[in-house]
Design a protein around this motif. Structure first.
Motif, PDB file in Angstrom:
ATOM      1  N   ALA A 110       0.824  -1.217   0.000  1.00 22.64           N
ATOM      2  CA  ALA A 110       0.000   0.000   0.000  1.00 22.64           C
ATOM      3  C   ALA A 110       0.851   1.258   0.000  1.00 22.64           C
ATOM      4  O   ALA A 110       0.541   2.241  -0.686  1.00 22.64           O
ATOM      5  CB  ALA A 110      -0.924  -0.009   1.211  1.00 22.64           C
ATOM      6  N   GLU A 111       1.956   1.220   0.771  1.00 25.94           N
ATOM      7  CA  GLU A 111       2.755   2.440   0.870  1.00 25.94           C
ATOM      8  C   GLU A 111       3.415   2.775  -0.450  1.00 25.94           C
ATOM      9  O   GLU A 111       3.391   3.919  -0.906  1.00 25.94           O
ATOM     10  CB  GLU A 111       3.814   2.286   1.946  1.00 25.94           C
ATOM     11  CG  GLU A 111       3.229   2.585   3.311  1.00 25.94           C
ATOM     12  CD  GLU A 111       4.022   1.967   4.431  1.00 25.94           C
ATOM     13  OE1 GLU A 111       5.228   2.233   4.507  1.00 25.94           O
ATOM     14  OE2 GLU A 111       3.423   1.201   5.211  1.00 25.94           O
ATOM     15  N   ALA A 112       3.986   1.767  -1.108  1.00 27.18           N
ATOM     16  CA  ALA A 112       4.648   2.018  -2.395  1.00 27.18           C
ATOM     17  C   ALA A 112       3.622   2.464  -3.426  1.00 27.18           C
ATOM     18  O   ALA A 112       3.884   3.372  -4.238  1.00 27.18           O
ATOM     19  CB  ALA A 112       5.345   0.746  -2.864  1.00 27.18           C
ATOM     20  N   ALA A 113       2.433   1.876  -3.382  1.00 25.41           N
ATOM     21  CA  ALA A 113       1.396   2.238  -4.365  1.00 25.41           C
ATOM     22  C   ALA A 113       0.928   3.674  -4.176  1.00 25.41           C
ATOM     23  O   ALA A 113       0.670   4.392  -5.142  1.00 25.41           O
ATOM     24  CB  ALA A 113       0.213   1.282  -4.246  1.00 25.41           C
ATOM     25  N   ALA A 114       0.859   4.097  -2.906  1.00 26.64           N
ATOM     26  CA  ALA A 114       0.316   5.430  -2.615  1.00 26.64           C
ATOM     27  C   ALA A 114       1.221   6.554  -3.120  1.00 26.64           C
ATOM     28  O   ALA A 114       0.757   7.663  -3.343  1.00 26.64           O
ATOM     29  CB  ALA A 114       0.090   5.568  -1.112  1.00 26.64           C
ATOM     30  N   VAL A 115       2.512   6.290  -3.277  1.00 29.30           N
ATOM     31  CA  VAL A 115       3.413   7.382  -3.658  1.00 29.30           C
ATOM     32  C   VAL A 115       3.752   7.399  -5.153  1.00 29.30           C
ATOM     33  O   VAL A 115       4.519   8.229  -5.613  1.00 29.30           O
ATOM     34  CB  VAL A 115       4.725   7.361  -2.834  1.00 29.30           C
ATOM     35  CG1 VAL A 115       4.409   7.515  -1.355  1.00 29.30           C
ATOM     36  CG2 VAL A 115       5.503   6.068  -3.063  1.00 29.30           C
ATOM     37  N   LEU A 116       3.145   6.514  -5.921  1.00 33.02           N
ATOM     38  CA  LEU A 116       3.420   6.519  -7.367  1.00 33.02           C
ATOM     39  C   LEU A 116       2.833   7.783  -7.991  1.00 33.02           C
ATOM     40  O   LEU A 116       1.739   8.221  -7.618  1.00 33.02           O
ATOM     41  CB  LEU A 116       2.765   5.300  -8.024  1.00 33.02           C
ATOM     42  CG  LEU A 116       3.407   3.945  -7.742  1.00 33.02           C
ATOM     43  CD1 LEU A 116       2.543   2.819  -8.307  1.00 33.02           C
ATOM     44  CD2 LEU A 116       4.818   3.878  -8.315  1.00 33.02           C
ATOM     45  N   ASP A 263       6.429  11.516   0.790  1.00 27.18           N
ATOM     46  CA  ASP A 263       5.858  11.578  -0.563  1.00 27.18           C
ATOM     47  C   ASP A 263       4.352  11.394  -0.556  1.00 27.18           C
ATOM     48  O   ASP A 263       3.657  11.801  -1.475  1.00 27.18           O
ATOM     49  CB  ASP A 263       6.441  10.450  -1.439  1.00 27.18           C
ATOM     50  CG  ASP A 263       7.920  10.621  -1.609  1.00 27.18           C
ATOM     51  OD1 ASP A 263       8.390  11.754  -1.438  1.00 27.18           O
ATOM     52  OD2 ASP A 263       8.602   9.610  -1.904  1.00 27.18           O
ATOM     53  N   GLU A 264       3.854  10.758   0.483  1.00 25.10           N
ATOM     54  CA  GLU A 264       2.443  10.400   0.518  1.00 25.10           C
ATOM     55  C   GLU A 264       1.583  11.494   1.134  1.00 25.10           C
ATOM     56  O   GLU A 264       0.357  11.494   0.991  1.00 25.10           O
ATOM     57  CB  GLU A 264       2.324   9.110   1.362  1.00 25.10           C
ATOM     58  CG  GLU A 264       1.047   8.345   1.212  1.00 25.10           C
ATOM     59  CD  GLU A 264       0.931   7.229   2.250  1.00 25.10           C
ATOM     60  OE1 GLU A 264      -0.185   6.816   2.525  1.00 25.10           O
ATOM     61  OE2 GLU A 264       1.974   6.799   2.782  1.00 25.10           O
ATOM     62  N   LEU A 265       2.240  12.447   1.834  1.00 26.51           N
ATOM     63  CA  LEU A 265       1.477  13.454   2.582  1.00 26.51           C
ATOM     64  C   LEU A 265       0.568  14.284   1.684  1.00 26.51           C
ATOM     65  O   LEU A 265       0.935  14.627   0.556  1.00 26.51           O
ATOM     66  CB  LEU A 265       2.449  14.401   3.309  1.00 26.51           C
ATOM     67  CG  LEU A 265       3.230  13.800   4.477  1.00 26.51           C
ATOM     68  CD1 LEU A 265       4.246  14.809   5.015  1.00 26.51           C
ATOM     69  CD2 LEU A 265       2.285  13.356   5.589  1.00 26.51           C
ATOM     70  N   SER A 266      -0.623  14.637   2.192  1.00 29.78           N
ATOM     71  CA  SER A 266      -1.519  15.507   1.445  1.00 29.78           C
ATOM     72  C   SER A 266      -0.896  16.897   1.329  1.00 29.78           C
ATOM     73  O   SER A 266       0.008  17.239   2.099  1.00 29.78           O
ATOM     74  CB  SER A 266      -2.853  15.673   2.172  1.00 29.78           C
ATOM     75  OG  SER A 266      -3.347  14.435   2.550  1.00 29.78           O
ATOM     76  N   HIS A 267      -1.475  17.709   0.425  1.00 29.91           N
ATOM     77  CA  HIS A 267      -0.844  19.005   0.150  1.00 29.91           C
ATOM     78  C   HIS A 267      -0.770  19.915   1.384  1.00 29.91           C
ATOM     79  O   HIS A 267       0.043  20.794   1.477  1.00 29.91           O
ATOM     80  CB  HIS A 267      -1.577  19.717  -0.996  1.00 29.91           C
ATOM     81  CG  HIS A 267      -3.027  19.999  -0.703  1.00 29.91           C
ATOM     82  ND1 HIS A 267      -4.016  19.061  -0.849  1.00 29.91           N
ATOM     83  CD2 HIS A 267      -3.656  21.115  -0.251  1.00 29.91           C
ATOM     84  CE1 HIS A 267      -5.193  19.587  -0.517  1.00 29.91           C
ATOM     85  NE2 HIS A 267      -5.000  20.824  -0.147  1.00 29.91           N
TER      86      HIS A 267
END
Ligand code: ATP
Length: 466
Positions: A110-116, A263-267
């Protein structure tokens, strides 16, 4: 053991009046669910308990109930118009659409997918040989961003100027009322504003019962603090929330904290953690805690032209925009989690018994009064007791005469009623083998222990909601 499959729970929810498929008599509307008589009671109790814990019983916490429809500039300022989008991929062959990152989760995590990035998704799906879940072909169109805000029009003319959004989160209602709360309640920092309400997201792939729907309820807090106090506030809320879930009976081994990578953090966020629960299909977010800095208030000050400064009451020259920690609870996901945790099957006298071991503060019915049979004088005696409990306590009491006593116990177990009281012929003084005159049987849902006690001592023997 909690429910091992979602189907068991979905079936119980429908059968016993917790949750029904939406628009059922018209063949339904995909992924909509209606809370039935017991479901709404459970959900209301959860919301009341949340409000009591985090608003009424805490210092410096204030409540709010803002409109769902807001000026659309709110969503331009918050960044939702440009950034509230999920990655959508379409199958070239059958034209079904899916969330690209979700398709990849099982293969790459999930983590790797979320930052693509959006450009990486389609090549990655092809490289990992992830076929279309609908038709099985491996023909993905390039991914694009899909904005999840629902649009509608306000007023009688459907034109660009009348466009409004259904709010995708309750948080912005809090930020736009920040000044109103400051002016009326004169809080000192740190303080919080809380709200429970509906949010709407046009999710690409809703599913897993009420886990991901397009209309759902959130319970959110914006906790304002000085910039240098954000880490302390973050830890405070992380601990409070973790404990809140544990106190509701959720097993520690099915809860975990997941830190979002940079990388995954919202804006708007500088730090976010999720509390995840181990659902029957895998780990999923139950709750999010984010440090939103002063982003939202800065943006609203800029877009509205209104000054949104906090003035230190001890030093009126000290004026600044506070920073904010946001604990955000999914109400429906919490209800689902509680139901999954509570669902149990055990063996009683060689038969399987289904029981919902809900904590008493949340169980839709506190106590059931059951006359042993449908005989008139038995019903009258039991009704007397029922009325007495209703009048003298704040408990929710069920009165059930339909079916054998065994079936009625089964029903009460399945809906999670912690205690049952049976009025029988012993109570009437007609059959000493069942018990002495004016005594009743009290039965405990979890231990199944039964005790005989005088009818005039039942109220003090009942356990009450905290
Ligand atoms: P997800 O990653 O599962 O899409 P999210 O990170 O977008 O969730 P948040 O924006 O943090 O969710 O929303 C706060 C809470 O609202 C979530 O922790 C979740 O419990 C709930 N929530 C979010 N989206 C949905 C939905 N579509 N259906 C039901 N509950 C939701």
């Amino acid at each position: 053991m909690p429910a091992s499959s979602l189907d068991q729970l979905v079936s119980l929810c429908k059968r016993r009046g917790f949750i029904f498929p939406g628009s059922d008599i018209y063949g339904g509307l995909a992924n909509t669910w209606d809370y039935g008589p017991l479901g709404v009671e459970l959900k209301n109790r959860l919301k009341r308990h949340w409000w009591d814990t985090f608003v009424r019983r805490r210092e410096n916490m204030w409540g709010l109930d803002a409109s769902i429809l807001m000026n659309r500039k709110v969503w331009e300022a918050s960044g939702h118009v440009t950034s509230f989008a999920d990655p959508l991929v379409e199958c070239k062959s059958c034209h079904q659409r899916f969330r690209g990152d979700h398709l990849l989760e099982e293969k790459i995590g999930a983590e790797a997918a979320a930052v693509l990035t959006i450009d990486q998704l389609q090549p990655m799906l092809i490289a990992e040989k992830i076929p279309c879940p609908a038709c099985g072909k491996l023909q993905w169109v390039e991914a694009k961003k899909f904005n999840m805000m629902f649009k509608t029009h306000q007023g009688v003319i459907e034109e660009e100027g009348s466009l409004v959004y259904l709010r995708p989160e309750t948080a912005q209602g809090i930020f736009v009322n920040f000044k109103n709360v400051l002016n009326t309640m004169r809080p000192r920092l740190p303080f919080g504003i809380a709200q429970i309400g509906k949010a709407f997201r046009n999710e690409i792939t809703p599913g897993n019962f009420t886990f991901r729907t397009r209309e759902f309820e959130q319970m959110e807090i914006e906790y304002f603090c000085e910039e240098n106090g954000w880490e302390k506030a973050f830890t405070l809320w992380q601990d409070l929330i973790w404990q809140w879930y544990i106190d509701l009976g959720i097993a520690k081994e099915r809860l975990r904290v997941r830190e979002h990578s940079q990388d995954e953090l919202s804006h708007y966020s500088r730090r976010t953690i999720d509390i995840e629960y181990k659902f029957p299909w895998g780990w999923g977010e139950l709750f999010g805690l984010a440090y939103r800095t002063d982003f939202d208030l800065q943006q609203h000050q800029k877009f509205s032209g209104e000054e949104l400064l906090f003035t230190d009451p001890d030093d009126p020259k000290k004026k600044f925009i506070p920073h904010v920690i946001e604990p955000s609870f999914g109400c429906d996901r919490t209800v689902l989690t509680l139901l999954l945790e509570a669902y149990t099957e055990d063996m009683v006298a060689d038969a399987t018994r289904t029981v919902l071991r809900l904590p008493q503060i949340l169980a839709p019915i506190d106590v059931a009064v059951l006359p042993l049979s449908k005989k008139e004088n038995l019903i009258a005696k039991a009704k007397e007791l029922y009325k007495k409990i209703v009048q003298e306590t704040n408990l929710t009491v069920d009165f059930d005469v339909t079916g054998s006593i065994g079936k009625r116990y089964r029903r009460q177990d399945e809906i999670g009623t912690p205690q049952c009281i049976t009025v029988d012929f012993g109570t009437l003084g007609e059959d000493a083998t069942q018990g002495g005159k004016d005594t009743v049987t009290m039965r405990d849902r979890d231990s199944l222990k039964q005790k005989r006690l005088p009818i005039n001592q039942t109220i003090e023997a009942l356990s009450f909601r905290a």
